[in-house]
Design a protein around this motif. Sequence first.
Motif, PDB file in Angstrom:
ATOM      1  N   HIS A   1       4.511  -6.788  -5.620  1.00 25.55           N
ATOM      2  CA  HIS A   1       4.882  -5.592  -6.373  1.00 25.55           C
ATOM      3  C   HIS A   1       6.393  -5.397  -6.245  1.00 25.55           C
ATOM      4  N   VAL A   2       7.051  -5.088  -7.362  1.00 27.05           N
ATOM      5  CA  VAL A   2       8.508  -4.933  -7.377  1.00 27.05           C
ATOM      6  C   VAL A   2       8.875  -3.617  -8.044  1.00 27.05           C
ATOM      7  N   LEU A   3       9.865  -2.939  -7.474  1.00 29.43           N
ATOM      8  CA  LEU A   3      10.474  -1.771  -8.106  1.00 29.43           C
ATOM      9  C   LEU A   3      11.973  -1.870  -7.906  1.00 29.43           C
ATOM     10  N   ASP A   4      12.710  -1.951  -9.008  1.00 25.16           N
ATOM     11  CA  ASP A   4      14.173  -1.903  -8.980  1.00 25.16           C
ATOM     12  C   ASP A   4      14.581  -0.573  -9.588  1.00 25.16           C
TER      13      ASP A   4
ATOM     14  N   MET B   1      24.635   1.650  -7.854  1.00 28.20           N
ATOM     15  CA  MET B   1      23.974   0.704  -6.962  1.00 28.20           C
ATOM     16  C   MET B   1      22.515   0.556  -7.384  1.00 28.20           C
ATOM     17  N   ILE B   2      21.963  -0.598  -7.029  1.00 24.78           N
ATOM     18  CA  ILE B   2      20.578  -0.909  -7.362  1.00 24.78           C
ATOM     19  C   ILE B   2      19.800  -1.116  -6.071  1.00 24.78           C
ATOM     20  N   ARG B   3      18.664  -0.465  -5.976  1.00 30.21           N
ATOM     21  CA  ARG B   3      17.748  -0.702  -4.859  1.00 30.21           C
ATOM     22  C   ARG B   3      16.637  -1.603  -5.379  1.00 30.21           C
ATOM     23  N   HIS B   4      16.342  -2.646  -4.622  1.00 25.06           N
ATOM     24  CA  HIS B   4      15.351  -3.669  -4.971  1.00 25.06           C
ATOM     25  C   HIS B   4      14.276  -3.624  -3.895  1.00 25.06           C
ATOM     26  N   VAL B   5      13.077  -3.172  -4.264  1.00 25.39           N
ATOM     27  CA  VAL B   5      11.972  -3.042  -3.316  1.00 25.39           C
ATOM     28  C   VAL B   5      10.868  -4.004  -3.744  1.00 25.39           C
ATOM     29  N   VAL B   6      10.455  -4.857  -2.822  1.00 24.60           N
ATOM     30  CA  VAL B   6       9.386  -5.816  -3.102  1.00 24.60           C
ATOM     31  C   VAL B   6       8.378  -5.720  -1.961  1.00 24.60           C
ATOM     32  N   MET B   7       7.095  -5.663  -2.331  1.00 22.94           N
ATOM     33  CA  MET B   7       6.020  -5.586  -1.341  1.00 22.94           C
ATOM     34  C   MET B   7       4.994  -6.672  -1.639  1.00 22.94           C
ATOM     35  N   TRP B   8       4.504  -7.290  -0.577  1.00 18.68           N
ATOM     36  CA  TRP B   8       3.552  -8.387  -0.723  1.00 18.68           C
ATOM     37  C   TRP B   8       2.287  -8.127   0.074  1.00 18.68           C
ATOM     38  N   GLU B   9       1.183  -8.497  -0.512  1.00 18.79           N
ATOM     39  CA  GLU B   9      -0.086  -8.608   0.200  1.00 18.79           C
ATOM     40  C   GLU B   9      -0.316 -10.114   0.356  1.00 18.79           C
ATOM     41  N   LEU B  10      -0.593 -10.555   1.562  1.00 17.57           N
ATOM     42  CA  LEU B  10      -0.738 -11.979   1.847  1.00 17.57           C
ATOM     43  C   LEU B  10      -2.208 -12.391   1.898  1.00 17.57           C
ATOM     44  N   HIS B  11      -2.454 -13.652   1.620  1.00 16.95           N
ATOM     45  CA  HIS B  11      -3.806 -14.188   1.775  1.00 16.95           C
ATOM     46  C   HIS B  11      -4.236 -14.087   3.233  1.00 16.95           C
TER      47      HIS B  11
END
Length: 100
Positions: free
Chosen positions: A87-90, A1-11
């Motif tokens: 930012h992404v980490l798979d 299985m693959i874990r897909h983590v994405v985090m965003w900083e917004l304007h």
Amino acid sequence: MIRHVVMWELHDPARAGEFRDALATCASLVDGQRGYELAVKSDALPATVDVCLIATFDDADALRRYQQHPAHQAMSARIAPLRRQRHVLDFVIDGAPRAR
């Protein structure tokens, strides 16, 4: 299985709910998509990002289908102007118990 983590900083962090709601439209786009969690920064807790996605896929092919899905691509284009950083980490989930 693959874990897909994405985090965003917004304007504008005040738009985090709108950003999260747009992401939620992609919660079950493809076969092999197993989990989809969204979180918005809480004012009461420290954080360096405003929105986080944690998704789980059966394999890299399912993740690729998700990323290439027209609904995902349209949503990504729609929210791109709101984000300052992404930012992404798979990573592979091997099923082994995790040390605590």
